[in-house]
Design an enzyme around this catalytic site. Structure first.
Site, short mmCIF file in Angstrom:
data_model
loop_
_atom_site.label_atom_id
_atom_site.label_comp_id
_atom_site.label_asym_id
_atom_site.label_seq_id
_atom_site.Cartn_x
_atom_site.Cartn_y
_atom_site.Cartn_z
N SER A 2 0.81 -1.21 0.00
CA SER A 2 0.00 0.00 0.00
C SER A 2 0.85 1.26 0.00
O SER A 2 0.42 2.30 -0.50
CB SER A 2 -0.93 0.00 1.22
OG SER A 2 -0.18 -0.10 2.41
N LYS A 21 11.35 -1.50 -5.53
CA LYS A 21 10.22 -1.05 -4.71
C LYS A 21 10.26 0.47 -4.64
O LYS A 21 11.22 1.05 -4.12
CB LYS A 21 10.33 -1.67 -3.31
CG LYS A 21 9.17 -1.33 -2.37
CD LYS A 21 9.38 -2.05 -1.05
CE LYS A 21 8.28 -1.75 -0.05
NZ LYS A 21 8.50 -2.45 1.23
N ASP A 159 5.84 -8.40 10.13
CA ASP A 159 4.75 -8.31 9.16
C ASP A 159 4.71 -9.55 8.27
O ASP A 159 4.75 -9.45 7.04
CB ASP A 159 4.95 -7.04 8.30
CG ASP A 159 3.72 -6.69 7.48
OD1 ASP A 159 2.62 -7.17 7.82
OD2 ASP A 159 3.86 -5.94 6.49
#
Length: 201
Positions: A2, A21, A159
């Site tokens: 996100s 990224k 995560d």
């Protein structure tokens, strides 16, 4: 992700396949404003709770912790440092020769900035989409992997959702667990590690 988007690319000189990224435009400003509003809300709720209830105020402290994690994920240099650290620690513990149990992609530091993270491209599929037989083979490795982080290394990936756990293959063809996205990690001090070890043993 996100907060950013991942692209596949090839380096100009070495012709290596890499994952790039890239942080979304203006995401830092957007997240900062959202967190400011959340913290303001937390302060108001804590004030009201202290007036009308006997509850110990916790909203502001909780949201401060959340904000700290959010800003950690927006610093790609810090993520690159985490990724390099985990690669060194985990590869030395889980891999030997051609047989690899765990893989963490190599970071290309020369191309990495605060808002761009470039690392080795790993061919694979999300763990949740892998064949059942492979998942059964990798479950013991996954358990060992996270126990190692909690009880031995003292720093753990915070995560580990299905999108951050991939299945790839070792040179000998056996399935290997690939751990991705090190923007959010946490430390476990020695006292906590010892307490957890005593509880488990």
């Amino acid at each position: 992700a996100s907060l950013g988007q991942v692209y596949k690319a090839t380096t100009k000189k070495s012709k290596q396949q890499v994952a790039i990224k890239i942080q979304r435009p203006d995401i830092l400003e957007t997240v900062t404003l959202d967190l400011f509003l959340l913290l303001s809300y937390g302060k108001v709720v804590d004030k009201l709770c202290s007036i009308f209830t006997n509850q110990i105020p916790y909203h502001e402290a909780f949201l401060n912790g959340f904000a700290h994690g959010a800003f950690m994920e927006l610093n790609y240099r810090a993520e690159a440092a985490n990724q390099t650290y985990f690669r060194e620690e985990l590869h030395s513990r889980f891999n030997s020769g051609k047989k690899k149990k765990v893989v963490v992609p190599l970071v290309h530091e020369q191309f990495t900035t605060n808002r761009v993270l470039v690392s080795e491209w790993i061919e694979g599929i999300p763990l949740a989409q892998a064949p059942q037989k492979q998942i059964q083979q990798l479950i013991p490795i996954g358990v060992e992997l996270f126990l190692c982080q909690l009880l031995d290394i003292g720093k753990f990936h915070s995560d580990p959702h299905p999108g951050n756990l991939y299945v790839t293959k070792s040179e000998d063809g056996t399935p290997t667990l690939c751990l991705l996205d090190f923007g959010l990690v946490a430390d476990v001090d020695e006292t906590a590690r010892n307490a957890m070890t005593r509880a488990i043993v």
